[in-house]
Design a protein around this motif. Structure first.
Motif, PDB file in Angstrom:
ATOM      1  N   THR A  56     -45.802  90.329  37.814  1.00 43.46           N
ATOM      2  CA  THR A  56     -46.842  89.689  38.617  1.00 43.46           C
ATOM      3  C   THR A  56     -48.069  90.585  38.772  1.00 43.46           C
ATOM      4  N   PHE A  57     -47.861  91.861  39.110  1.00 37.16           N
ATOM      5  CA  PHE A  57     -48.996  92.754  39.345  1.00 37.16           C
ATOM      6  C   PHE A  57     -49.882  92.864  38.114  1.00 37.16           C
ATOM      7  N   GLU A  58     -49.283  93.160  36.957  1.00 34.75           N
ATOM      8  CA  GLU A  58     -50.077  93.322  35.745  1.00 34.75           C
ATOM      9  C   GLU A  58     -50.773  92.021  35.361  1.00 34.75           C
ATOM     10  N   PHE A  59     -50.083  90.904  35.524  1.00 37.25           N
ATOM     11  CA  PHE A  59     -50.694  89.616  35.198  1.00 37.25           C
ATOM     12  C   PHE A  59     -51.927  89.374  36.067  1.00 37.25           C
ATOM     13  N   ASN A  60     -51.845  89.725  37.323  1.00 35.82           N
ATOM     14  CA  ASN A  60     -52.957  89.487  38.239  1.00 35.82           C
ATOM     15  C   ASN A  60     -54.080  90.507  38.130  1.00 35.82           C
ATOM     16  N   HIS A  61     -53.814  91.667  37.499  1.00 37.74           N
ATOM     17  CA  HIS A  61     -54.825  92.724  37.481  1.00 37.74           C
ATOM     18  C   HIS A  61     -55.362  93.080  36.104  1.00 37.74           C
ATOM     19  N   ASP A  62     -54.778  92.567  35.042  1.00 33.22           N
ATOM     20  CA  ASP A  62     -55.306  92.824  33.708  1.00 33.22           C
ATOM     21  C   ASP A  62     -56.168  91.634  33.305  1.00 33.22           C
ATOM     22  N   VAL A  63     -57.426  91.887  33.012  1.00 32.27           N
ATOM     23  CA  VAL A  63     -58.375  90.818  32.701  1.00 32.27           C
ATOM     24  C   VAL A  63     -57.886  89.970  31.530  1.00 32.27           C
ATOM     25  N   ARG A  64     -57.311  90.623  30.522  1.00 30.05           N
ATOM     26  CA  ARG A  64     -56.842  89.876  29.345  1.00 30.05           C
ATOM     27  C   ARG A  64     -55.685  88.948  29.694  1.00 30.05           C
ATOM     28  N   LEU A  65     -54.764  89.411  30.529  1.00 28.14           N
ATOM     29  CA  LEU A  65     -53.639  88.559  30.919  1.00 28.14           C
ATOM     30  C   LEU A  65     -54.102  87.409  31.809  1.00 28.14           C
ATOM     31  N   ARG A  66     -55.035  87.700  32.721  1.00 32.05           N
ATOM     32  CA  ARG A  66     -55.544  86.644  33.599  1.00 32.05           C
ATOM     33  C   ARG A  66     -56.255  85.549  32.819  1.00 32.05           C
ATOM     34  N   ALA A  67     -56.750  85.870  31.637  1.00 23.72           N
ATOM     35  CA  ALA A  67     -57.483  84.894  30.834  1.00 23.72           C
ATOM     36  C   ALA A  67     -56.557  83.900  30.127  1.00 23.72           C
ATOM     37  N   ILE A  68     -55.256  84.132  30.176  1.00 20.61           N
ATOM     38  CA  ILE A  68     -54.309  83.207  29.545  1.00 20.61           C
ATOM     39  C   ILE A  68     -54.356  81.874  30.284  1.00 20.61           C
ATOM     40  N   GLU A  69     -54.554  80.826  29.526  1.00 21.55           N
ATOM     41  CA  GLU A  69     -54.547  79.484  30.122  1.00 21.55           C
ATOM     42  C   GLU A  69     -53.129  78.966  30.088  1.00 21.55           C
ATOM     43  N   ALA A  70     -52.370  79.333  31.121  1.00 18.34           N
ATOM     44  CA  ALA A  70     -50.968  78.952  31.173  1.00 18.34           C
ATOM     45  C   ALA A  70     -50.595  78.622  32.608  1.00 18.34           C
ATOM     46  N   GLU A  71     -49.592  77.779  32.727  1.00 23.14           N
ATOM     47  CA  GLU A  71     -49.077  77.453  34.052  1.00 23.14           C
ATOM     48  C   GLU A  71     -48.162  78.594  34.502  1.00 23.14           C
ATOM     49  N   PRO A  72     -48.490  79.243  35.632  1.00 24.59           N
ATOM     50  CA  PRO A  72     -47.623  80.328  36.104  1.00 24.59           C
ATOM     51  C   PRO A  72     -46.399  79.785  36.856  1.00 24.59           C
TER      52      PRO A  72
END
Length: 177
Positions: free
Chosen positions: A115-131
């Motif tokens: 969760t932390f990395e997903f919310n704080h890495d710009v590249r991961l946050r750009a994924i258009e996916a349903e969390p």
């Protein structure tokens, strides 16, 4: 879909179970543990070579998807996030692959990340996916599991109880008990 959770919450175990069930049912599965890819993977051609595939992964997935559903599972994207993998292009390669195949008919993509990395890495946050966030089991279920192996945790401090709610920690503790 991106499966989110804290370290040890069971993301990898769940993806492994999903992959095994899909394979058992005869489905086509392309599965990767992102953290096991060589740091030399900087392009999709490098990924092809690393996996010893006859063509680019995106081409193979799309060709197969023209005939039947294909399930793409990529575990531990968080291990390639900017805080953890500063010199490698592996995350970009995988995200570009997901972008290339993610909106195609018959292609189902399931990713996992902390969760932390997903919310704080710009590249991961750009994924258009349903969390989808994995919840930790409630204390009463953990207490029952501990009782099964003869452990009475009633006097345990709150921080020890919180630790035991993490499936990986509970599994390790039970194995040692």
């Amino acid at each position: 879909t991106v499966l989110l959770g804290e370290p040890g919450s069971g993301k990898s175990a769940l993806l492994s179970k999903i992959a095994a069930d899909l394979l058992e049912s005869g489905a086509s599965v392309f599965a990767l543990k992102a953290d096991l890819l060589s740091t030399e993977v900087r392009t999709e051609t490098d990924l092809q070579r690393e996996l010893r595939l006859p063509a680019l992964p995106s081409e193979l997935i799309l060709r197969l998807a023209a005939l039947q559903p294909v399930y793409v599972l990529i575990d531990q994207l968080d291990a390639l996030a900017s805080q953890l993998d500063l010199r490698s292009g592996r995350l970009n390669v995988l995200l570009n692959l997901v972008r290339r195949i993610g909106n195609e008919l018959n292609v189902h993509v399931l990713l996992s990340a902390r969760t932390f990395e997903f919310n704080h890495d710009v590249r991961l946050r750009a994924i258009e996916a349903e969390p989808v966030t994995l919840a930790l089991p409630p204390w009463h279920e953990v207490k029952e599991r501990l009782a099964e192996v003869g452990v009475d945790p009633d006097a345990w401090p709150e921080n020890a109880r919180d630790l035991m709610r993490i499936p990986q920690a509970l599994k390790t503790f039970v194995a040692l008990a």
